[in-house]
Design a protein around this motif. Structure first.
Motif, PDB file in Angstrom:
ATOM      1  N   GLU A 124      55.338  41.612  56.504  1.00 55.45           N
ATOM      2  CA  GLU A 124      56.125  40.414  56.717  1.00 55.45           C
ATOM      3  C   GLU A 124      56.160  39.569  55.449  1.00 55.45           C
ATOM      4  N   VAL A 125      57.245  38.832  55.260  1.00 55.79           N
ATOM      5  CA  VAL A 125      57.309  37.879  54.161  1.00 55.79           C
ATOM      6  C   VAL A 125      56.428  36.689  54.536  1.00 55.79           C
ATOM      7  N   PRO A 126      55.442  36.328  53.714  1.00 56.39           N
ATOM      8  CA  PRO A 126      54.465  35.309  54.104  1.00 56.39           C
ATOM      9  C   PRO A 126      55.037  33.893  54.073  1.00 56.39           C
ATOM     10  N   SER A 127      54.440  33.028  54.870  1.00 55.58           N
ATOM     11  CA  SER A 127      54.831  31.614  54.876  1.00 55.58           C
ATOM     12  C   SER A 127      54.002  30.791  53.903  1.00 55.58           C
ATOM     13  N   SER A 128      52.916  31.354  53.412  1.00 56.17           N
ATOM     14  CA  SER A 128      52.107  30.737  52.362  1.00 56.17           C
ATOM     15  C   SER A 128      51.589  31.863  51.469  1.00 56.17           C
ATOM     16  N   PRO A 129      51.228  31.568  50.220  1.00 51.27           N
ATOM     17  CA  PRO A 129      50.837  32.642  49.299  1.00 51.27           C
ATOM     18  C   PRO A 129      49.657  33.466  49.803  1.00 51.27           C
ATOM     19  N   VAL A 130      49.783  34.783  49.660  1.00 48.20           N
ATOM     20  CA  VAL A 130      48.701  35.718  49.943  1.00 48.20           C
ATOM     21  C   VAL A 130      47.898  35.870  48.652  1.00 48.20           C
ATOM     22  N   ILE A 131      46.615  35.505  48.683  1.00 45.83           N
ATOM     23  CA  ILE A 131      45.812  35.416  47.466  1.00 45.83           C
ATOM     24  C   ILE A 131      44.618  36.359  47.547  1.00 45.83           C
ATOM     25  N   PHE A 132      44.404  37.121  46.474  1.00 43.70           N
ATOM     26  CA  PHE A 132      43.187  37.909  46.329  1.00 43.70           C
ATOM     27  C   PHE A 132      42.767  37.845  44.866  1.00 43.70           C
ATOM     28  N   MET A 133      41.591  38.396  44.558  1.00 44.69           N
ATOM     29  CA  MET A 133      40.999  38.214  43.233  1.00 44.69           C
ATOM     30  C   MET A 133      40.659  39.554  42.589  1.00 44.69           C
ATOM     31  N   LYS A 134      40.703  39.538  41.267  1.00 48.89           N
ATOM     32  CA  LYS A 134      40.149  40.621  40.453  1.00 48.89           C
ATOM     33  C   LYS A 134      39.129  40.004  39.498  1.00 48.89           C
ATOM     34  N   PRO A 135      38.008  40.694  39.256  1.00 44.51           N
ATOM     35  CA  PRO A 135      37.016  40.165  38.324  1.00 44.51           C
ATOM     36  C   PRO A 135      37.373  40.505  36.880  1.00 44.51           C
ATOM     37  N   ASN A 136      36.657  39.897  35.949  1.00 42.69           N
ATOM     38  CA  ASN A 136      36.855  40.211  34.530  1.00 42.69           C
ATOM     39  C   ASN A 136      36.658  41.701  34.267  1.00 42.69           C
ATOM     40  N   SER A 137      35.755  42.338  34.989  1.00 46.12           N
ATOM     41  CA  SER A 137      35.466  43.757  34.766  1.00 46.12           C
ATOM     42  C   SER A 137      36.636  44.676  35.103  1.00 46.12           C
ATOM     43  N   SER A 138      37.670  44.153  35.778  1.00 47.26           N
ATOM     44  CA  SER A 138      38.839  44.983  36.110  1.00 47.26           C
ATOM     45  C   SER A 138      39.777  45.167  34.919  1.00 47.26           C
ATOM     46  N   ILE A 139      39.619  44.356  33.870  1.00 49.11           N
ATOM     47  CA  ILE A 139      40.541  44.375  32.725  1.00 49.11           C
ATOM     48  C   ILE A 139      40.291  45.605  31.853  1.00 49.11           C
ATOM     49  N   THR A 140      41.368  46.254  31.453  1.00 47.78           N
ATOM     50  CA  THR A 140      41.293  47.413  30.563  1.00 47.78           C
ATOM     51  C   THR A 140      42.598  47.515  29.782  1.00 47.78           C
ATOM     52  N   GLN A 141      42.588  48.297  28.708  1.00 47.25           N
ATOM     53  CA  GLN A 141      43.810  48.630  27.986  1.00 47.25           C
ATOM     54  C   GLN A 141      44.183  50.098  28.180  1.00 47.25           C
ATOM     55  N   SER A 142      43.382  50.824  28.961  1.00 46.71           N
ATOM     56  CA  SER A 142      43.614  52.241  29.196  1.00 46.71           C
ATOM     57  C   SER A 142      44.182  52.447  30.593  1.00 46.71           C
TER      58      SER A 142
END
Length: 204
Positions: free
Chosen positions: A33-51
């Motif tokens: 469904e299209v949400p009525s308010s923003p759907v929010i979740f998180m990624k930690p710094n450790s998720s960042i990569t260039q590969s």
């Protein structure tokens, strides 16, 4: 700690705040469904990569291209593009059980970014594309977002603190798909007809 580049300066995000289902057509293509308010979740710094990996722990990954913003002084300070990598099968199982998405979204190597550049005069003129081996797969426009970047920022700061260097990923348009090893993924950001930046990743 992992860093991203903004105007040739290395910035360390403490967290990445991600917005789900922020394009109506993408929500529908995944049966949501299209949400009525923003759907929010998180990624930690450790998720960042260039590969760019096509698999994680033997599970196929999906690409989602997103307009992304660096935060400074609780404001949108710079803009770039990101890939939100997703374990779609795992996400489907978690959603069915009404469980959090982190196993499908926050694993190591699940967030890739272009360089970040200064904001243009009007965010509404920003558009972006993703091509795979030269074929257009995704195209996003700020005007097609369910919640504008400023509205997303307002919602986030209504209940959490944002540190300088944190990143907000504002959601992906339709056209997501499986990553293929050996394929070239090019994300390009435009302001009107002017190309602001481009980033190419080769999937492994």
């Amino acid at each position: 700690m992992k860093t991203v580049s903004c105007n040739s300066e290395n910035i360390t995000p403490f967290k990445i705040v991600c917005i789900g289902r922020n394009y109506a057509e993408h929500a529908r293509e995944l049966g949501n469904e299209v949400p009525s308010s923003p759907v929010i979740f998180m990624k930690p710094n450790s998720s960042i990569t260039q590969s760019l990996a096509s698999h994680h722990n033997e599970e196929i990954l999906h690409y989602e291209t997103e307009l992304s913003f660096l935060i400074k002084n609780n404001k949108l300070a710079a803009v770039g593009l990101g890939l939100d990598l997703t374990k779609r099968k795992t996400q489907a199982v978690l959603k069915e059980k009404s469980l959090p998405w982190e196993r499908a979204k926050a694993f190591d190597g699940s967030a890739l970014f272009s360089d970040f550049v200064d904001l243009p005069e009007s965010l509404e003129q920003l558009t972006f594309t993703l091509t795979v081996d030269g074929e257009l797969k995704q195209k996003g426009e700020v005007t097609d977002m369910v919640f504008s970047p400023q509205a997303v920022l307002n919602e986030c700061t209504s209940f959490m603190s944002l540190d300088d260097g944190d990143i907000i990923m504002t959601g992906t348009p339709k056209g997501v798909g499986e990553l293929k090893s050996g394929s070239s993924y090019e994300a390009t950001l435009y302001f009107g007809e002017t190309r602001l930046l481009s980033k190419v990743w080769l999937a492994k």
